[in-house]
Design a protein around this motif. Structure first.
Motif, PDB file in Angstrom:
ATOM      1  N   GLY A  36      36.303  31.205   6.663  1.00 48.58           N
ATOM      2  CA  GLY A  36      35.583  32.121   5.781  1.00 48.58           C
ATOM      3  C   GLY A  36      34.738  31.351   4.783  1.00 48.58           C
ATOM      4  N   ILE A  37      34.055  32.094   3.934  1.00 43.61           N
ATOM      5  CA  ILE A  37      33.253  31.502   2.868  1.00 43.61           C
ATOM      6  C   ILE A  37      33.922  31.842   1.547  1.00 43.61           C
ATOM      7  N   TYR A  38      34.235  30.832   0.759  1.00 41.19           N
ATOM      8  CA  TYR A  38      34.986  30.994  -0.483  1.00 41.19           C
ATOM      9  C   TYR A  38      34.188  30.447  -1.660  1.00 41.19           C
ATOM     10  N   THR A  39      34.525  30.938  -2.852  1.00 44.93           N
ATOM     11  CA  THR A  39      33.953  30.404  -4.084  1.00 44.93           C
ATOM     12  C   THR A  39      35.020  29.553  -4.758  1.00 44.93           C
ATOM     13  N   GLN A  65      28.659  20.863   3.406  1.00 41.88           N
ATOM     14  CA  GLN A  65      29.075  20.836   4.805  1.00 41.88           C
ATOM     15  C   GLN A  65      30.376  21.626   4.956  1.00 41.88           C
ATOM     16  N   PRO A  66      30.612  22.234   6.128  1.00 43.07           N
ATOM     17  CA  PRO A  66      31.853  23.001   6.327  1.00 43.07           C
ATOM     18  C   PRO A  66      33.081  22.097   6.292  1.00 43.07           C
ATOM     19  N   ALA A  77      39.316  13.381 -41.379  1.00 39.86           N
ATOM     20  CA  ALA A  77      38.329  13.314 -42.445  1.00 39.86           C
ATOM     21  C   ALA A  77      38.570  12.096 -43.335  1.00 39.86           C
ATOM     22  N   SER A  78      37.518  11.708 -44.039  1.00 37.98           N
ATOM     23  CA  SER A  78      37.609  10.533 -44.901  1.00 37.98           C
ATOM     24  C   SER A  78      38.522  10.753 -46.103  1.00 37.98           C
ATOM     25  N   ASP A  79      38.871  12.015 -46.416  1.00 43.22           N
ATOM     26  CA  ASP A  79      39.783  12.275 -47.533  1.00 43.22           C
ATOM     27  C   ASP A  79      41.243  12.284 -47.089  1.00 43.22           C
ATOM     28  N   GLY A  80      41.499  11.913 -45.820  1.00 43.17           N
ATOM     29  CA  GLY A  80      42.860  11.834 -45.307  1.00 43.17           C
ATOM     30  C   GLY A  80      43.357  13.088 -44.631  1.00 43.17           C
ATOM     31  N   THR A  81      42.604  14.164 -44.672  1.00 38.51           N
ATOM     32  CA  THR A  81      43.023  15.392 -44.007  1.00 38.51           C
ATOM     33  C   THR A  81      42.683  15.329 -42.523  1.00 38.51           C
ATOM     34  N   SER A  82      43.351  16.170 -41.728  1.00 36.00           N
ATOM     35  CA  SER A  82      43.124  16.198 -40.286  1.00 36.00           C
ATOM     36  C   SER A  82      43.578  17.547 -39.746  1.00 36.00           C
ATOM     37  N   GLY A  83      43.286  17.784 -38.502  1.00 42.02           N
ATOM     38  CA  GLY A  83      43.693  19.048 -37.904  1.00 42.02           C
ATOM     39  C   GLY A  83      43.262  19.134 -36.455  1.00 42.02           C
ATOM     40  N   ALA A  84      43.478  20.297 -35.880  1.00 39.00           N
ATOM     41  CA  ALA A  84      43.112  20.558 -34.487  1.00 39.00           C
ATOM     42  C   ALA A  84      42.178  21.756 -34.436  1.00 39.00           C
ATOM     43  N   LEU A  85      41.300  21.753 -33.447  1.00 41.15           N
ATOM     44  CA  LEU A  85      40.397  22.859 -33.183  1.00 41.15           C
ATOM     45  C   LEU A  85      40.722  23.404 -31.792  1.00 41.15           C
ATOM     46  N   PRO A  86      40.249  24.615 -31.459  1.00 36.86           N
ATOM     47  CA  PRO A  86      40.602  25.187 -30.158  1.00 36.86           C
ATOM     48  C   PRO A  86      40.177  24.296 -28.989  1.00 36.86           C
ATOM     49  N   ASP A  87      41.026  24.245 -27.956  1.00 38.44           N
ATOM     50  CA  ASP A  87      40.653  23.550 -26.730  1.00 38.44           C
ATOM     51  C   ASP A  87      39.369  24.156 -26.168  1.00 38.44           C
ATOM     52  N   VAL A  88      38.635  23.330 -25.440  1.00 38.51           N
ATOM     53  CA  VAL A  88      37.399  23.779 -24.797  1.00 38.51           C
ATOM     54  C   VAL A  88      37.542  23.585 -23.297  1.00 38.51           C
ATOM     55  N   THR A  89      37.121  24.573 -22.507  1.00 37.93           N
ATOM     56  CA  THR A  89      37.119  24.434 -21.054  1.00 37.93           C
ATOM     57  C   THR A  89      35.694  24.502 -20.535  1.00 37.93           C
ATOM     58  N   ARG A  90      35.441  23.739 -19.501  1.00 33.85           N
ATOM     59  CA  ARG A  90      34.161  23.772 -18.798  1.00 33.85           C
ATOM     60  C   ARG A  90      34.457  23.982 -17.315  1.00 33.85           C
ATOM     61  N   THR A  91      33.769  24.937 -16.686  1.00 32.74           N
ATOM     62  CA  THR A  91      34.035  25.307 -15.293  1.00 32.74           C
ATOM     63  C   THR A  91      32.754  25.303 -14.477  1.00 32.74           C
ATOM     64  N   THR A  92      32.846  24.804 -13.262  1.00 31.10           N
ATOM     65  CA  THR A  92      31.745  24.856 -12.305  1.00 31.10           C
ATOM     66  C   THR A  92      32.260  25.522 -11.027  1.00 31.10           C
ATOM     67  N   THR A  93      31.488  26.435 -10.454  1.00 31.18           N
ATOM     68  CA  THR A  93      31.838  27.063  -9.182  1.00 31.18           C
ATOM     69  C   THR A  93      30.872  26.598  -8.094  1.00 31.18           C
ATOM     70  N   TYR A  94      31.352  26.627  -6.863  1.00 32.24           N
ATOM     71  CA  TYR A  94      30.496  26.239  -5.737  1.00 32.24           C
ATOM     72  C   TYR A  94      31.060  26.870  -4.458  1.00 32.24           C
ATOM     73  N   PRO A  95      30.210  27.134  -3.452  1.00 30.92           N
ATOM     74  CA  PRO A  95      30.675  27.778  -2.223  1.00 30.92           C
ATOM     75  C   PRO A  95      31.304  26.765  -1.269  1.00 30.92           C
ATOM     76  N   VAL A  96      32.304  27.223  -0.537  1.00 33.34           N
ATOM     77  CA  VAL A  96      32.947  26.418   0.510  1.00 33.34           C
ATOM     78  C   VAL A  96      32.999  27.251   1.785  1.00 33.34           C
ATOM     79  N   GLN A  97      32.538  26.674   2.895  1.00 35.95           N
ATOM     80  CA  GLN A  97      32.644  27.337   4.196  1.00 35.95           C
ATOM     81  C   GLN A  97      33.734  26.637   4.993  1.00 35.95           C
ATOM     82  N   ALA A  98      34.779  27.390   5.324  1.00 43.12           N
ATOM     83  CA  ALA A  98      35.882  26.853   6.126  1.00 43.12           C
ATOM     84  C   ALA A  98      35.725  27.347   7.559  1.00 43.12           C
TER      85      ALA A  98
END
Length: 232
Positions: free
Chosen positions: A182-185, A102-103, A198-219
């Protein structure tokens, strides 16, 4: 080696979780697959084997020629990276008031949020006999972009769902207003922080992950109409 998922994950795309099963393959034959766990005792120390990991559809996701030793031939960091690649984190499903189909009125605040049940940590564990690594992904940031060039809006957690009587001053409220017709994304992005232990006591970090969703907007703009019943 087995990998089991807990509801979502880092490296894949949205929806569901994944799992990986690894087995040893005898070099020089195409028919003998040797098991994991207690069956791994059938392997001969110092002998070369193919180590093959496959997903639920039996698609190879990892293949390596190894020399079998009683100690793990894959370290904890490698186990963690494999789990990270196979896991799947959900893409954000934007909730808005008024609804996105909806607008919105120019200058009037729209309410923005995500389903709170999707804002939960996810984890997966990869394991070999004698060693396991658990990957944990935690949602940390929710950013909305209106698409009109006004800049991103950072929300607290999944933001507070709209309800009758909701106020912009409510804790956790996240709102945005479009200043021109207007109509925007528009887009909504969730960032997940990923760590492993890990079970051997080691640990660390891995790269962050992003998730994005786009949708139209009518103003849309609305102008007040002033009427008069006339008069002398």
């Amino acid at each position: 080696m087995g990998v089991t998922a807990g509801g979502g994950a880092g490296g894949g795309t949205g929806g569901g979780g994944g799992n990986v099963t690894c087995t040893y393959y005898e070099v020089g034959t195409d028919t003998v697959w040797l098991g994991t766990g207690t069956q791994a005792t059938t392997l001969t120390e110092g002998t070369a084997y193919w180590l093959r990991c496959a997903d639920a559809a039996d698609v190879t996701v990892y293949l390596d020629l190894i020399t079998y030793q009683p100690a793990p031939v894959i370290d904890a960091a490698t186990l963690a990276r494999q789990a990270y690649k196979e896991l799947v984190l959900p893409t954000p499903a934007p909730r808005t008031a008024p609804p996105s189909n909806q607008p919105v009125l120019v200058g009037m605040a729209a309410w923005l949020w995500l389903d709170p049940t999707t804002w939960t940590p996810q984890q997966a564990t990869a394991s070999l006999p004698g060693l396991s690594a658990t990957v944990a992904a935690t949602p940390t940031t929710l950013i909305w972009d209106t698409g009109d060039g006004s800049g991103p809006i950072t929300c607290a957690g999944p933001a507070t769902p709209w309800h009758r009587g909701a106020q912009r001053s409510d804790p956790g409220a996240c709102t945005a207003a479009w200043q021109h017709s207007g109509i925007y994304t528009a887009s909504v992005t969730v960032t997940w922080r990923v760590t492993w232990t890990a079970s051997d006591g080691t640990s660390g970090a891995l790269p962050d992950v992003t998730r994005t969703t786009t949708y139209p907007v009518q103003a849309q703009s609305r102008q007040a109409v002033i009427t008069s019943n006339g008069g002398a």
